[in-house]
Design an enzyme around this catalytic site. Structure first.
Site, PDB file in Angstrom:
ATOM      1  N   CYS A  74       0.831  -1.113   0.052  1.00  0.00           N
ATOM      2  CA  CYS A  74      -0.141  -0.364   0.220  1.00  0.00           C
ATOM      3  C   CYS A  74       1.061   1.447  -0.422  1.00  0.00           C
ATOM      4  O   CYS A  74       1.523   1.638   0.859  1.00  0.00           O
ATOM      5  CB  CYS A  74      -1.063   0.072   0.898  1.00  0.00           C
ATOM      6  SG  CYS A  74      -1.505   1.751   1.689  1.00  0.00           S
ATOM      7  N   CYS A 114       0.351   3.973   3.069  1.00  0.00           N
ATOM      8  CA  CYS A 114       0.754   3.299   4.026  1.00  0.00           C
ATOM      9  C   CYS A 114       1.812   3.668   4.206  1.00  0.00           C
ATOM     10  O   CYS A 114       2.772   4.546   5.060  1.00  0.00           O
ATOM     11  CB  CYS A 114      -0.050   1.916   4.286  1.00  0.00           C
ATOM     12  SG  CYS A 114      -0.812   1.311   3.836  1.00  0.00           S
TER      13      CYS A 114
END
Ligand code: ZN
Length: 144
Positions: free
Chosen positions: A68, A71
Site C-alpha cells: 500500500c 501506507c
C-alpha cells in the site's frame, strides 16, 4: 495521590501499574524489565491485540500493508506522532496481510486505517492517512 495507570508492556503483554508522576521516568516493565513507554510505534500481532488494547493510555493502531503506497508515505508521520505523544498515547502498527483474521474482525475495508482504543474499547476510527498536524488535532479532539 492519583491512582496508578494500567499500561500493557509492548514487549511481553504484562499489565503494569505505573503512577502518573512516574510516566516521565522511563518506567520499566515489572515482568520483562524492558521499557514500557516507547517513542516509536511497535508491531502489533493479532495474538497480542486483546492485551494491548487494555489500559489507561490510549492505543492508536495503524492498519497497513506492504503493497500500500499511501501506507508507506504515512509511516514517517506515524513515527513522528509516536515521538510527540510518548507517555500520552501508545502507537502500534498492524500488518493486515500477516494478521488477516484481526483485520477482518476489525472490519477493515481500506488502508491505511487508524483506530483509537481506550480501556479495551474502540473510541474512534479514521480511514486514510492524515498529515501530522491533522492527525494530532484528531487525537486531541478524542482527548489524547
Ligand atoms: Zn514486559
Amino acid at each position: 495521590m492519583t491512582d496508578p495507570l494500567h499500561i500493557p508492556c509492548p514487549h511481553c503483554n504484562g499489565l503494569n501499574r505505573i503512577p502518573a508522576a512516574r510516566l516521565g521516568d522511563a518506567p520499566k516493565c515489572g515482568r520483562c524489565k524492558a521499557p514500557v513507554l516507547l517513542n516509536a510505534p511497535f508491531e502489533l500481532q493479532q495474538g497480542d491485540y486483546a492485551s494491548q488494547i487494555k489500559g489507561d493510555l490510549p492505543l492508536l493502531i495503524d492498519v497497513w500493508a506492504e503493497w500500500c503506497g499511501p501506507c508507506k508515505s504515512f509511516a514517517p508521520i506515524f513515527e513522528q506522532a509516536a515521538r510527540q505523544l510518548s507517555g500520552r498515547c501508545r502507537l502500534a502498527k498492524l500488518d493486515s496481510e500477516t494478521n488477516q483474521q484481526l483485520a477482518g474482525q476489525l472490519g477493515i475495508r481500506s488502508i491505511p486505517s487508524l483506530i483509537l482504543f481506550r480501556n479495551g474499547r474502540e473510541v474512534a476510527r479514521q480511514s486514510g492517512a492524515l498529515p501530522l498536524p491533522q492527525l494530532l488535532e484528531w487525537l486531541r479532539s478524542q482527548g489524547v
